[in-house]
Write a protein that holds these residues in place. Sequence first.
Motif, PDB file in Angstrom:
ATOM      1  N   ARG A 134       0.847  -1.201   0.000  1.00  0.00           N
ATOM      2  CA  ARG A 134       0.000   0.000   0.000  1.00  0.00           C
ATOM      3  C   ARG A 134       0.881   1.249   0.000  1.00  0.00           C
ATOM      4  O   ARG A 134       1.835   1.356   0.773  1.00  0.00           O
ATOM      5  CB  ARG A 134      -0.907  -0.001   1.221  1.00  0.00           C
ATOM      6  CG  ARG A 134      -1.786   1.227   1.369  1.00  0.00           C
ATOM      7  CD  ARG A 134      -2.843   1.322   0.283  1.00  0.00           C
ATOM      8  NE  ARG A 134      -3.863   0.293   0.410  1.00  0.00           N
ATOM      9  CZ  ARG A 134      -4.929   0.224  -0.375  1.00  0.00           C
ATOM     10  NH1 ARG A 134      -5.101   1.125  -1.353  1.00  0.00           N
ATOM     11  NH2 ARG A 134      -5.817  -0.742  -0.225  1.00  0.00           N
ATOM     12  N   PHE A 135       0.578   2.174  -0.884  1.00  0.00           N
ATOM     13  CA  PHE A 135       1.326   3.423  -1.022  1.00  0.00           C
ATOM     14  C   PHE A 135       1.268   4.218   0.280  1.00  0.00           C
ATOM     15  O   PHE A 135       0.212   4.386   0.879  1.00  0.00           O
ATOM     16  CB  PHE A 135       0.719   4.248  -2.166  1.00  0.00           C
ATOM     17  CG  PHE A 135       1.590   5.356  -2.673  1.00  0.00           C
ATOM     18  CD1 PHE A 135       2.502   5.132  -3.691  1.00  0.00           C
ATOM     19  CD2 PHE A 135       1.502   6.632  -2.134  1.00  0.00           C
ATOM     20  CE1 PHE A 135       3.302   6.160  -4.173  1.00  0.00           C
ATOM     21  CE2 PHE A 135       2.299   7.664  -2.601  1.00  0.00           C
ATOM     22  CZ  PHE A 135       3.204   7.416  -3.623  1.00  0.00           C
ATOM     23  N   GLY A 136       2.411   4.720   0.723  1.00  0.00           N
ATOM     24  CA  GLY A 136       2.481   5.503   1.955  1.00  0.00           C
ATOM     25  C   GLY A 136       2.080   6.951   1.730  1.00  0.00           C
ATOM     26  O   GLY A 136       2.514   7.580   0.761  1.00  0.00           O
ATOM     27  N   LEU A 137       1.259   7.496   2.613  1.00  0.00           N
ATOM     28  CA  LEU A 137       0.751   8.863   2.444  1.00  0.00           C
ATOM     29  C   LEU A 137       1.852   9.914   2.485  1.00  0.00           C
ATOM     30  O   LEU A 137       1.748  10.970   1.875  1.00  0.00           O
ATOM     31  CB  LEU A 137      -0.300   9.167   3.525  1.00  0.00           C
ATOM     32  CG  LEU A 137      -1.579   8.316   3.484  1.00  0.00           C
ATOM     33  CD1 LEU A 137      -2.480   8.667   4.660  1.00  0.00           C
ATOM     34  CD2 LEU A 137      -2.314   8.518   2.160  1.00  0.00           C
ATOM     35  N   LEU A 138       2.931   9.619   3.211  1.00  0.00           N
ATOM     36  CA  LEU A 138       4.024  10.592   3.312  1.00  0.00           C
ATOM     37  C   LEU A 138       4.781  10.741   2.000  1.00  0.00           C
ATOM     38  O   LEU A 138       5.511  11.712   1.800  1.00  0.00           O
ATOM     39  CB  LEU A 138       4.990  10.168   4.425  1.00  0.00           C
ATOM     40  CG  LEU A 138       6.019  11.201   4.890  1.00  0.00           C
ATOM     41  CD1 LEU A 138       5.352  12.490   5.349  1.00  0.00           C
ATOM     42  CD2 LEU A 138       6.881  10.629   6.004  1.00  0.00           C
ATOM     43  N   ALA A 139       4.586   9.795   1.082  1.00  0.00           N
ATOM     44  CA  ALA A 139       5.256   9.871  -0.219  1.00  0.00           C
ATOM     45  C   ALA A 139       4.566  10.856  -1.154  1.00  0.00           C
ATOM     46  O   ALA A 139       5.090  11.179  -2.221  1.00  0.00           O
ATOM     47  CB  ALA A 139       5.304   8.483  -0.867  1.00  0.00           C
ATOM     48  N   LEU A 140       3.381  11.347  -0.767  1.00  0.00           N
ATOM     49  CA  LEU A 140       2.673  12.339  -1.580  1.00  0.00           C
ATOM     50  C   LEU A 140       3.302  13.713  -1.386  1.00  0.00           C
ATOM     51  O   LEU A 140       3.634  14.106  -0.264  1.00  0.00           O
ATOM     52  CB  LEU A 140       1.189  12.392  -1.200  1.00  0.00           C
ATOM     53  CG  LEU A 140       0.370  11.139  -1.498  1.00  0.00           C
ATOM     54  CD1 LEU A 140      -1.040  11.276  -0.917  1.00  0.00           C
ATOM     55  CD2 LEU A 140       0.281  10.893  -3.006  1.00  0.00           C
ATOM     56  N   LYS A 141       3.453  14.430  -2.462  1.00  0.00           N
ATOM     57  CA  LYS A 141       4.066  15.761  -2.433  1.00  0.00           C
ATOM     58  C   LYS A 141       3.211  16.727  -1.616  1.00  0.00           C
ATOM     59  O   LYS A 141       1.986  16.721  -1.707  1.00  0.00           O
ATOM     60  CB  LYS A 141       4.215  16.268  -3.870  1.00  0.00           C
ATOM     61  CG  LYS A 141       5.061  17.519  -4.009  1.00  0.00           C
ATOM     62  CD  LYS A 141       5.202  17.882  -5.482  1.00  0.00           C
ATOM     63  CE  LYS A 141       6.047  19.123  -5.669  1.00  0.00           C
ATOM     64  NZ  LYS A 141       6.162  19.479  -7.111  1.00  0.00           N
ATOM     65  N   ASN A 142       3.851  17.545  -0.802  1.00  0.00           N
ATOM     66  CA  ASN A 142       3.215  18.583   0.009  1.00  0.00           C
ATOM     67  C   ASN A 142       2.472  18.052   1.236  1.00  0.00           C
ATOM     68  O   ASN A 142       1.775  18.808   1.914  1.00  0.00           O
ATOM     69  CB  ASN A 142       2.237  19.441  -0.814  1.00  0.00           C
ATOM     70  CG  ASN A 142       2.936  20.232  -1.898  1.00  0.00           C
ATOM     71  OD1 ASN A 142       4.091  20.626  -1.741  1.00  0.00           O
ATOM     72  ND2 ASN A 142       2.275  20.445  -3.025  1.00  0.00           N
ATOM     73  N   VAL A 143       2.572  16.764   1.525  1.00  0.00           N
ATOM     74  CA  VAL A 143       1.902  16.202   2.706  1.00  0.00           C
ATOM     75  C   VAL A 143       2.940  15.996   3.805  1.00  0.00           C
ATOM     76  O   VAL A 143       3.956  15.341   3.592  1.00  0.00           O
ATOM     77  CB  VAL A 143       1.216  14.861   2.371  1.00  0.00           C
ATOM     78  CG1 VAL A 143       0.561  14.272   3.617  1.00  0.00           C
ATOM     79  CG2 VAL A 143       0.163  15.064   1.281  1.00  0.00           C
ATOM     80  N   GLY A 144       2.685  16.588   4.990  1.00  0.00           N
ATOM     81  CA  GLY A 144       3.666  16.576   6.068  1.00  0.00           C
ATOM     82  C   GLY A 144       3.422  15.536   7.147  1.00  0.00           C
ATOM     83  O   GLY A 144       2.318  14.986   7.269  1.00  0.00           O
ATOM     84  N   VAL A 145       4.441  15.304   7.949  1.00  0.00           N
ATOM     85  CA  VAL A 145       4.397  14.281   9.003  1.00  0.00           C
ATOM     86  C   VAL A 145       3.357  14.609  10.064  1.00  0.00           C
ATOM     87  O   VAL A 145       2.542  13.761  10.436  1.00  0.00           O
ATOM     88  CB  VAL A 145       5.793  14.132   9.671  1.00  0.00           C
ATOM     89  CG1 VAL A 145       5.723  13.186  10.869  1.00  0.00           C
ATOM     90  CG2 VAL A 145       6.813  13.635   8.664  1.00  0.00           C
ATOM     91  N   HIS A 146       3.367  15.846  10.586  1.00  0.00           N
ATOM     92  CA  HIS A 146       2.459  16.203  11.684  1.00  0.00           C
ATOM     93  C   HIS A 146       1.000  16.100  11.255  1.00  0.00           C
ATOM     94  O   HIS A 146       0.145  15.643  12.024  1.00  0.00           O
ATOM     95  CB  HIS A 146       2.782  17.613  12.187  1.00  0.00           C
ATOM     96  CG  HIS A 146       4.154  17.739  12.787  1.00  0.00           C
ATOM     97  ND1 HIS A 146       4.572  16.950  13.842  1.00  0.00           N
ATOM     98  CD2 HIS A 146       5.204  18.538  12.474  1.00  0.00           C
ATOM     99  CE1 HIS A 146       5.811  17.268  14.161  1.00  0.00           C
ATOM    100  NE2 HIS A 146       6.226  18.222  13.347  1.00  0.00           N
ATOM    101  N   PHE A 147       0.717  16.519  10.047  1.00  0.00           N
ATOM    102  CA  PHE A 147      -0.642  16.433   9.508  1.00  0.00           C
ATOM    103  C   PHE A 147      -1.099  14.978   9.480  1.00  0.00           C
ATOM    104  O   PHE A 147      -2.213  14.639   9.901  1.00  0.00           O
ATOM    105  CB  PHE A 147      -0.663  17.043   8.100  1.00  0.00           C
ATOM    106  CG  PHE A 147      -1.995  16.958   7.408  1.00  0.00           C
ATOM    107  CD1 PHE A 147      -3.114  17.588   7.920  1.00  0.00           C
ATOM    108  CD2 PHE A 147      -2.124  16.262   6.208  1.00  0.00           C
ATOM    109  CE1 PHE A 147      -4.344  17.523   7.264  1.00  0.00           C
ATOM    110  CE2 PHE A 147      -3.333  16.185   5.546  1.00  0.00           C
ATOM    111  CZ  PHE A 147      -4.446  16.821   6.084  1.00  0.00           C
ATOM    112  N   LEU A 148      -0.229  14.092   9.006  1.00  0.00           N
ATOM    113  CA  LEU A 148      -0.566  12.670   8.927  1.00  0.00           C
ATOM    114  C   LEU A 148      -0.683  12.036  10.308  1.00  0.00           C
ATOM    115  O   LEU A 148      -1.505  11.143  10.517  1.00  0.00           O
ATOM    116  CB  LEU A 148       0.483  11.933   8.094  1.00  0.00           C
ATOM    117  CG  LEU A 148       0.511  12.283   6.600  1.00  0.00           C
ATOM    118  CD1 LEU A 148       1.633  11.521   5.900  1.00  0.00           C
ATOM    119  CD2 LEU A 148      -0.823  11.963   5.933  1.00  0.00           C
TER     120      LEU A 148
END
Length: 233
Positions: free
Chosen positions: A80-94
């Motif tokens: 499953r693709f990791g959400l952090l690999a998406l551009k502009n998506v940060g650690v704290h938000f996730l």
Amino acid sequence: ANYAFNKAHAVCYAVVAYQTAYLKCHYPLEYFSALLTSVLGSQTKVAEYIAECNARGIRVLPPDINESRMTFSTSGKDIRFGLLALKNVGVHFLEHILAERRHGKFTSFDDFINRLSATELNRRMVEALIKGGAFDCLGKYRSQLLAVHDAMIERALQKGKDNLEGQLDMFSSVMAVSDVTPKFKYPNLPEVSAKEKLKMEKEVAGMCFSGNLLDSYSKHVEKLGAKKISELL
């Protein structure tokens, strides 16, 4: 040997090479999940390793707001693709999203917006999740979410601001007691074109999940007998 490679160093590399080969052979899903996670900061490397997964018959599933973790992870016989690999998506938000998801999966985009506090919402990051297809599982078109996400976030921010300032009227008091938030009305829009969807995915993920940008030209490519670059190399 060309630059006097240290023997002790060479032994370490040899041991790691054998361990890596063993894991790649016997635990390919876990191996490639870890490998992809190790290059999260490079979309080029992520795309390269995902192509290797595809060549080995391992599917990399698209991002999913209810299934994806922060990093790449195994999902049955797939990755499953990791959400952090998406551009502009940060650690704290996730971190906020995953913490809230522990209380139950998100049932709709409204539910997602309402369950995150106003201070946790970030327009640019939510837009990246939409473009990457993370909300496709919730039953709304990307075109609809892109049209309303700004207004929905603004409503959530205003609600949070009013609560902080104590600006409660009779109706909002009732809403607070019943803990019910009126559902947002989505515009009746068709889904974005297949080409536009692929462009969005390429923009935020560095790769396409819904198909290939050359799919519409496949018949012409076949008719012309064009060779693949990999074959030429």
